[in-house]
Design a protein around this motif. Structure first.
Motif, PDB file in Angstrom:
ATOM      1  N   LEU A  58      56.101  40.498  29.160  1.00 26.94           N
ATOM      2  CA  LEU A  58      56.976  39.045  29.467  1.00 26.94           C
ATOM      3  C   LEU A  58      58.010  39.032  28.527  1.00 26.94           C
ATOM      4  O   LEU A  58      57.730  39.280  27.620  1.00 26.94           O
ATOM      5  CB  LEU A  58      56.033  37.936  29.692  1.00 26.94           C
ATOM      6  CG  LEU A  58      54.723  38.026  30.677  1.00 26.94           C
ATOM      7  CD1 LEU A  58      54.178  36.560  30.413  1.00 26.94           C
ATOM      8  CD2 LEU A  58      55.235  38.428  31.855  1.00 26.94           C
ATOM      9  N   LYS A  77      58.648  38.838  34.169  1.00 29.65           N
ATOM     10  CA  LYS A  77      57.963  39.978  34.020  1.00 29.65           C
ATOM     11  C   LYS A  77      58.531  41.290  33.982  1.00 29.65           C
ATOM     12  O   LYS A  77      59.316  41.499  35.236  1.00 29.65           O
ATOM     13  CB  LYS A  77      56.619  39.975  34.800  1.00 29.65           C
ATOM     14  CG  LYS A  77      55.558  40.958  34.691  1.00 29.65           C
ATOM     15  CD  LYS A  77      54.401  40.954  35.574  1.00 29.65           C
ATOM     16  CE  LYS A  77      54.558  41.048  37.032  1.00 29.65           C
ATOM     17  NZ  LYS A  77      53.460  40.992  37.819  1.00 29.65           N
ATOM     18  N   ASN A  95      55.108  31.022  33.355  1.00 29.27           N
ATOM     19  CA  ASN A  95      54.248  31.063  32.548  1.00 29.27           C
ATOM     20  C   ASN A  95      54.124  30.005  31.709  1.00 29.27           C
ATOM     21  O   ASN A  95      55.014  29.659  30.634  1.00 29.27           O
ATOM     22  CB  ASN A  95      54.051  32.309  31.694  1.00 29.27           C
ATOM     23  CG  ASN A  95      52.893  32.471  30.856  1.00 29.27           C
ATOM     24  OD1 ASN A  95      52.584  31.831  30.101  1.00 29.27           O
ATOM     25  ND2 ASN A  95      52.023  33.573  31.504  1.00 29.27           N
TER      26      ASN A  95
END
Length: 183
Positions: A58, A77, A95
């Protein structure tokens, strides 16, 4: 170098990384020594020897205001990479742990300007493997999905008050491409 490798002998594969550029994954002592000399001859010292952590790669590009606040950020990603690990295709993700790491980094350092965090996520654990004090090559992708980070930097330099922009569309794909011109 030999002492470092001997110390990490049971931890292969290892990453051998340059101070400014290049990183090689090595699986034995001979490859580690060769990579060490390749990088040091091209980029100088220091050289970092890093344990390999497996998982999803990431990246987060962001901008700090110099006062401890994260003003803008986009995370993606990596789906495919070049032979030296540069992103070729990727997709935007959310995230929360990675975003919190970015907020903490900016707050604790009073970071002013652009940065990129490179991480590996394995299960629920985020491993920060690199902090780059600049925009990455894919920064225009952030602008295309509504987060104009370069403009934020200009606004910060002009002491304008800007609102944080940390929300962006998910599952937007980035594809790097090359073109050839014959003249």
């Amino acid at each position: 170098l030999q002492d470092i490798i001997d110390e990490n002998q049971s931890k292969f594969p290892l990453m051998i990384k340059g101070n400014y550029y290049k990183a090689y994954m090595v699986h034995n002592t001979q490859a580690a020594i060769e990579s060490f000399y390749n990088i040091s001859n091209e980029w100088g010292f220091p050289i970092l020897v890093q344990e390999v952590v497996s998982g999803e790669e990431l990246n987060l590009v962001g901008v700090g205001d110099g006062k401890g606040e994260l003003k803008g950020a986009v995370a993606m990603k990596k789906l495919t990479t070049t032979d030296i690990g540069k992103i070729w295709t990727g997709v935007t993700i959310q995230n929360e742990k990675l975003m919190q790491i970015a907020k903490d980094f900016v707050k604790q350092t009073s970071w002013r300007g652009p940065f990129e965090l490179e991480c590996i996520v394995n299960m629920n654990q985020v491993y920060l493997i690199e902090i780059n004090p600049r925009f990455p090559a894919w920064v225009y992708f952030a602008t295309e999905i509504g987060i104009n980070l370069p403009q934020m930097v200009v606004d910060i330099m002009q002491n304008k008050d800007i609102k944080p922009q940390l929300e962006y569309p998910q599952n937007k794909m980035y594809v790097r491409y090359t073109g050839e011109f014959v003249t």
